[in-house]
Design an enzyme around this catalytic site. Structure first.
Site, PDB file in Angstrom:
ATOM      1  N   HIS A 148      -0.953   4.656   7.406  1.00  6.98           N
ATOM      2  CA  HIS A 148      -0.314   5.281   6.245  1.00  6.98           C
ATOM      3  C   HIS A 148      -0.058   6.777   6.437  1.00  6.98           C
ATOM      4  CE1 HIS A 148      -2.706   1.794   4.768  1.00  6.98           C
ATOM      5  NE2 HIS A 148      -1.576   1.539   4.124  1.00  6.98           N
TER       6      HIS A 148
ATOM      7  N   SER B 244       0.804  -1.229   0.000  1.00  6.50           N
ATOM      8  CA  SER B 244       0.000   0.000   0.000  1.00  6.50           C
ATOM      9  C   SER B 244       0.832   1.273   0.000  1.00  6.50           C
ATOM     10  CB  SER B 244      -0.946   0.022   1.205  1.00  6.50           C
ATOM     11  OG  SER B 244      -0.226  -0.068   2.420  1.00  6.50           O
TER      12      SER B 244
ATOM     13  N   ASP C 235      -4.085   7.808   7.907  1.00  3.10           N
ATOM     14  CA  ASP C 235      -4.905   6.853   8.636  1.00  3.10           C
ATOM     15  C   ASP C 235      -4.002   6.115   9.615  1.00  3.10           C
ATOM     16  OD1 ASP C 235      -3.602   4.801   7.237  1.00  3.10           O
ATOM     17  OD2 ASP C 235      -5.253   4.466   5.840  1.00  3.10           O
TER      18      ASP C 235
END
Length: 350
Positions: A328, A35, A325
């Site tokens: 991240h 990610s 978040d």
């Protein structure tokens, strides 16, 4: 002595915050990983590991959620721009792009994946071997688009970035009993390093020459890990950070050895740990106000579908936060990290 220290600090901050440019040296950036570098591939596979909805992307061009786990751009987007290429690197599975777009940069990354196939199985995302299969398909398309000779030249001259590994520990080894019952932490690190080595060798065999293998950040300082570190007042999880340092050391040694074995290769280990830790230890120097919690929702546990639009707790200015978040970084952090890693890594390829 104090003046020298202050001067060093000023010079360091200038280097970290300024926009680095290396235009005209690299024809394309090819990206593999999780990610941290996924620009939306997971939008097109059956998985819950997605972020193609608001408030993700609210600070992206046009306020569009793209599948990046961020409020805006990720680090590789900034790197592409600094190389004089396109301002973003598109996801390979995104049907709105084609080979003319991918010729200057493409990411095969998939959020929630890892070196270990068992990690990618957790949320049914693209394992590393599948990313490599897509890359082979990409090579065929590139040579058809550019012609065999030019396509081969692009493949050999491109910069290959690999950013992966955090999920193997936090979403697999420490989350489920399977791997932890098979391996000690040290042996699991060796297992993952072996997979990394074979992946780099396969990339080299396919023509890649300029390869940057990324290490792990201080993963114990992610808001999610802080929130679950009960009894410490939300401090970083020291054990996870120690594991990141140890694993990075093993990757570094592996890359140094492998670079001597692969003919014509230019392999570099890119270590995000120290520059990220500098942000965490002294956030105000980089213009941040909040480091222990994320911007999205309560800032402690939410990511992905937990970060829903119109959550009353979501911050209004993500630039004040190190993390977007619970897992991240924000666009601002990504920009700082991109500059730091470009300064330390890119000169080896130019």
């Amino acid at each position: 002595m104090g003046h020298l220290k202050s001067l060093f600090t000023i010079l360091f901050l200038i280097a970290m915050s300024s926009t680095v440019t290396f235009a005209g040296k690299i024809p394309a950036i090819i990206v593999f990983g999780d990610s941290s570098v996924d620009a939306g591939n997971n939008n097109y596979i059956p998985t819950v590991a997605r972020s193609n909805f608001e408030p993700y992307g609210r600070d992206f061009v046009g306020g569009k959620p793209t599948g990046r786990f961020c409020n805006g751009k990720i680090a590789t987007d900034f790197m592409s721009e600094a190389l004089g290429l396109k301002p973003i690197i598109p996801a390979y599975l995104d049907p709105s792009y084609n080979i003319s777009d991918f010729a200057t940069g493409v990411t095969f990354a998939s959020a929630a994946t890892g070196y270990d196939n068992a990690t990618s199985d957790v949320l049914s995302v693209l394992p590393l071997w599948k990313q490599l299969e897509y890359y082979k398909e990409y090579q065929t398309k590139l040579k058809a688009y550019q012609g065999k000779d030019r396509g081969t030249e692009t493949i050999e001259s491109s910069l290959y970035l690999i950013s992966i590994g955090t999920n193997d520990f936090l979403e697999n080894y420490f989350a489920f009993p399977g791997r932890s019952s098979q391996y000690s932490v040290s042996l699991y690190q060796d297992f993952l390093a072996g997979i990394a080595k074979e992946f780099v060798k396969k990339l080299h065999g396919l023509g890649a020459r300029k390869i940057s293998l990324g290490g792990l950040p201080p993963m114990g300082c992610m808001p999610l890990e802080r929130a679950t570190n009960i009894g410490t007042g939300g401090e970083c999880v020291g054990r996870y950070n120690d594991i990141a340092v140890q694993f990075n050391s093993k990757l570094d040694k592996m890359v140094e050895k492998l670079s001597k074995e692969l003919p014509g290769s230019n392999l570099v280990f890119s270590n995000p740990y120290e520059p990220f830790m500098r942000i965490i230890k002294n956030p105000s120097s980089f213009g941040f106000e909040v480091v222990g919690a994320a911007c999205c929702a309560t800032g402690m546990f939410e990511m992905g579908y937990g970060c829903q639009r119109n959550n009353p707790f979501t911050c209004t200015n993500a630039d004040k936060y190190v993390f977007w978040d619970s897992f991240h970084p924000t666009q601002k952090t990504n920009h700082i990290m991109a500059n730091a890693l470009m300064n330390s890594t890119f000169p080896h390829f130019l």
